[in-house]
Design a protein around this motif. Structure first.
Motif, PDB file in Angstrom:
ATOM      1  N   SER A  59     -19.549  36.810  -2.630  1.00 35.32           N
ATOM      2  CA  SER A  59     -18.817  35.970  -3.513  1.00 35.32           C
ATOM      3  C   SER A  59     -20.386  34.869  -3.955  1.00 35.32           C
ATOM      4  O   SER A  59     -20.037  33.744  -4.172  1.00 35.32           O
ATOM      5  N   THR A  60     -21.499  34.920  -3.492  1.00 33.03           N
ATOM      6  CA  THR A  60     -22.593  34.336  -3.732  1.00 33.03           C
ATOM      7  C   THR A  60     -23.076  33.874  -4.957  1.00 33.03           C
ATOM      8  O   THR A  60     -23.713  33.031  -5.329  1.00 33.03           O
ATOM      9  N   VAL A  61     -22.834  35.006  -5.951  1.00 37.13           N
ATOM     10  CA  VAL A  61     -23.464  34.793  -7.315  1.00 37.13           C
ATOM     11  C   VAL A  61     -22.380  34.076  -8.193  1.00 37.13           C
ATOM     12  O   VAL A  61     -21.149  34.501  -8.386  1.00 37.13           O
ATOM     13  N   SER A 117      -8.361  34.326  -9.560  1.00 38.47           N
ATOM     14  CA  SER A 117      -8.963  35.688  -9.356  1.00 38.47           C
ATOM     15  C   SER A 117      -8.840  36.268  -7.873  1.00 38.47           C
ATOM     16  O   SER A 117      -9.061  35.445  -6.943  1.00 38.47           O
ATOM     17  N   PRO A 118      -8.555  37.576  -7.759  1.00 35.19           N
ATOM     18  CA  PRO A 118      -8.389  38.182  -6.245  1.00 35.19           C
ATOM     19  C   PRO A 118      -9.622  37.906  -5.531  1.00 35.19           C
ATOM     20  O   PRO A 118      -9.844  38.128  -4.269  1.00 35.19           O
ATOM     21  N   GLU A 138     -14.957  31.468  -7.826  1.00 33.71           N
ATOM     22  CA  GLU A 138     -16.064  32.040  -8.822  1.00 33.71           C
ATOM     23  C   GLU A 138     -16.387  31.071  -9.890  1.00 33.71           C
ATOM     24  O   GLU A 138     -17.352  31.274 -10.545  1.00 33.71           O
ATOM     25  N   ASN A 139     -15.778  30.261 -10.617  1.00 34.17           N
ATOM     26  CA  ASN A 139     -15.680  29.691 -11.605  1.00 34.17           C
ATOM     27  C   ASN A 139     -16.358  28.149 -11.388  1.00 34.17           C
ATOM     28  O   ASN A 139     -17.479  27.992 -11.973  1.00 34.17           O
ATOM     29  N   LYS A 150       0.287  34.324  -6.731  1.00 36.20           N
ATOM     30  CA  LYS A 150      -0.989  34.193  -6.609  1.00 36.20           C
ATOM     31  C   LYS A 150      -1.519  32.799  -6.130  1.00 36.20           C
ATOM     32  O   LYS A 150      -2.480  32.400  -6.950  1.00 36.20           O
ATOM     33  N   SER A 151      -0.680  32.367  -5.449  1.00 30.69           N
ATOM     34  CA  SER A 151      -1.074  30.868  -5.192  1.00 30.69           C
ATOM     35  C   SER A 151      -2.345  30.840  -4.095  1.00 30.69           C
ATOM     36  O   SER A 151      -2.881  29.798  -4.289  1.00 30.69           O
ATOM     37  N   SER A 152      -2.656  32.097  -3.472  1.00 27.23           N
ATOM     38  CA  SER A 152      -3.784  32.215  -2.442  1.00 27.23           C
ATOM     39  C   SER A 152      -4.989  32.354  -3.237  1.00 27.23           C
ATOM     40  O   SER A 152      -6.092  32.481  -2.747  1.00 27.23           O
ATOM     41  N   GLN A 153      -4.791  32.892  -4.651  1.00 26.71           N
ATOM     42  CA  GLN A 153      -6.179  33.355  -5.470  1.00 26.71           C
ATOM     43  C   GLN A 153      -6.415  32.221  -6.502  1.00 26.71           C
ATOM     44  O   GLN A 153      -7.307  32.436  -7.303  1.00 26.71           O
ATOM     45  N   GLU A 154      -5.632  31.225  -6.466  1.00 28.41           N
ATOM     46  CA  GLU A 154      -5.999  30.101  -7.585  1.00 28.41           C
ATOM     47  C   GLU A 154      -6.709  29.110  -6.988  1.00 28.41           C
ATOM     48  O   GLU A 154      -6.415  28.556  -5.954  1.00 28.41           O
ATOM     49  N   CYS A 155      -7.695  28.632  -7.721  1.00 28.13           N
ATOM     50  CA  CYS A 155      -8.160  27.400  -7.350  1.00 28.13           C
ATOM     51  C   CYS A 155      -7.576  26.180  -7.562  1.00 28.13           C
ATOM     52  O   CYS A 155      -7.159  25.917  -8.810  1.00 28.13           O
TER      53      CYS A 155
END
Length: 480
Positions: A440-442, A384-385, A396-397, A372-377
């Motif tokens: 992913s704008t919201v 998050s995927p 998203e966070n 999950k290195s490509s999904q982690e900020c």
């Protein structure tokens, strides 16, 4: 440290005939010895009826007396008191009888035949201890090399002396490095001629530097659209050499399939395909070496992701209908293109080249878990995927946005430093050339905390717009 330098040989026609004959005889003997060991292994694993007798050949094959059948008895397997000789030792002792019974094998240097048995032993060890596949017989064209042990091959300038074959010239493209001693020498046949691979050894290589003393550390993310992405924001393009020549190869393969089976024209047609694939392999090797030199020359600590490449290229499991038992589509046809792209990128060989150059320079290379290195900020470490959409990464966070591969490279570097107990250094700014996606704008909000929500919205106002605002601006532009 071990290195391998490859040089192209310039043999005479008579020397080429000798080497061709050696390859043919060694392949036959390899298959013969492999068959003996397979029969012995099968007999020891599941003894047949009778006095441990092979019912096909009517030969005794008792594991307590010998490891192979009576037709190829190698003398007393208990030559050493209290310890049974290994299968390799027994087969090596039988080479003397082989050279007497079949005089044409006396033409081959005995040390070369000994190395052939070691190659067979390595295949069985890989099967038993490393989980490799069961050793298979070598068909014609799959046995293309033989090896001399240390101390037999002589070098003088651009000339090489091979015992049993003679002296010949070779293209000295680069001299042997100082301090390295010559070990094994392998003679290999390729589509464009004969080559020698010289194995060099040096025990005075500098020890890797401490990661805490590194001035420049980098994380490397491997990919297909981009060969590698670095944690400092730089990327290296993937030329995809096989993809460039795929159409040409299909044409040559179609032409070869139309030729008469077993004809000379068919052999020439497949020779053209082999030359094309050899050229692709050399282009890929050259590009990877240049990329590896750039990495090692700029950074003191390199962190890769530890990918299970074999597992990634594994075939999809078949699917069957519960009622009709018919096989359903399992996505293998689509996955085959991904497997081909992974093979064309050559991630494993690229990492191997970087490790070789890093070992010579005393640079530390480490591999970390890429889960999950490509999904982690890389800023808030929110996973998050939904953070990733193709080449774009939008958290998203916290609203951080960047190139997805570059963000994954930063995460990989952070994990590598964390494993060594080193605090994450301040990296150069990552270029933000990514356009946010509408999906992913919201931004996430926290119920019951309006002040926090206002801070989140103000933080992401530069790069995020919610769907209602976007629609309002579109209506304004249309009305104007």
């Amino acid at each position: 440290m071990l290195l391998a330098y490859t040089y192209k040989l310039n043999p005479s026609p008579s020397q080429i005939a000798i080497m061709e004959r050696w390859l043919h005889l060694l392949r036959l003997q390899y298959n013969f010895r492999l068959r003996e060991r397979i029969e012995a292994y099968e007999q020891a694993r599941a003894p047949k009826l009778g006095n441990y007798c092979n019912l096909d050949s009517q030969a005794e094959c008792c594991p307590l007396a010998c490891s192979v059948s009576k037709n190829a008895l190698y003398g007393n397997p208990w030559a050493i008191a209290g310890k049974k000789r290994s299968a390799w030792a027994q087969q090596d002792a039988d080479l003397t009888n082989l050279r007497k019974d079949r005089p044409w094998y006396a033409e081959i240097n005995r040390s070369v035949m000994n190395q052939m048995l070691r190659q067979l032993e390595a295949a069985f060890k890989g099967f038993f201890t490393q989980g490799r596949g069961y050793p298979k017989l070598k068909r014609r064209g799959r046995f293309r090399s033989f090896t001399y042990p240390p101390g037999l091959v002589g070098f003088q300038g651009s000339r090489i002396r091979l015992p049993g074959i003679g002296s010949m010239t070779f293209f000295l493209s680069r001299p042997f490095p100082d301090g390295f001693s010559i070990r094994c020498v392998t003679i290999r046949k390729k589509v464009d001629g004969w080559y020698t691979s010289v194995r060099l050894e040096d025990n005075t290589v500098p020890e890797p530097a401490s990661p805490s003393a590194a001035q420049a550390a980098v994380g490397v993310d491997l990919g297909i659209s981009k060969l590698i992405a670095l944690s400092n924001g730089e990327t290296v393009a993937n030329p995809r050499f096989y993809k460039q020549k795929e159409r040409r190869r299909q044409i040559l393969a179609r032409r070869a399939s139309r030729k008469v089976l077993g004809s000379k024209k068919r052999a020439k047609a497949y020779q053209k395909i082999a030359r094309l694939e050899h050229k692709i392999a050399r282009q890929r090797e050259d590009y990877q070496w240049k990329t590896a030199h750039k990495l090692v020359g700029r950074f003191d600590f390199i962190v890769f992701e530890d990918l299970n490449i074999i597992g990634m290229k594994k075939r999809c499991q078949p699917k069957q209908d519960d009622i009709t038992s018919e096989y359903l589509h399992n996505g293998q046809s689509a996955k085959s293109a991904l497997n081909q792209a992974i093979s064309d990128a050559g991630w494993g060989k690229l990492k191997q080249k970087v490790k070789v150059l890093a070992a010579r320079s005393g640079i530390l290379v480490r591999e970390v878990n890429p889960c999950k290195s490509s999904q982690e900020c890389s800023v808030c470490h929110y996973v998050s995927p939904e953070n990733r959409d193709g080449e774009k990464f939008i958290c998203e966070n916290c609203g951080y946005h960047a190139d997805a591969d570059v963000d994954a490279a930063i995460v990989i570097l952070q994990r590598g430093l964390k494993d060594l107990g080193i605090s994450f250094p301040k990296l150069p700014g990552v270029p933000r050339k990514v356009t946010p996606t509408e999906t992913s704008t919201v931004l996430p909000v926290e119920p019951g905390n309006p002040r926090k929500n206002e801070e989140i919205q103000s933080k992401g106002s530069d790069c995020f717009l919610n769907v209602e605002t976007q629609l309002f601006r579109v209506e304004e532009s249309l009305s104007d």
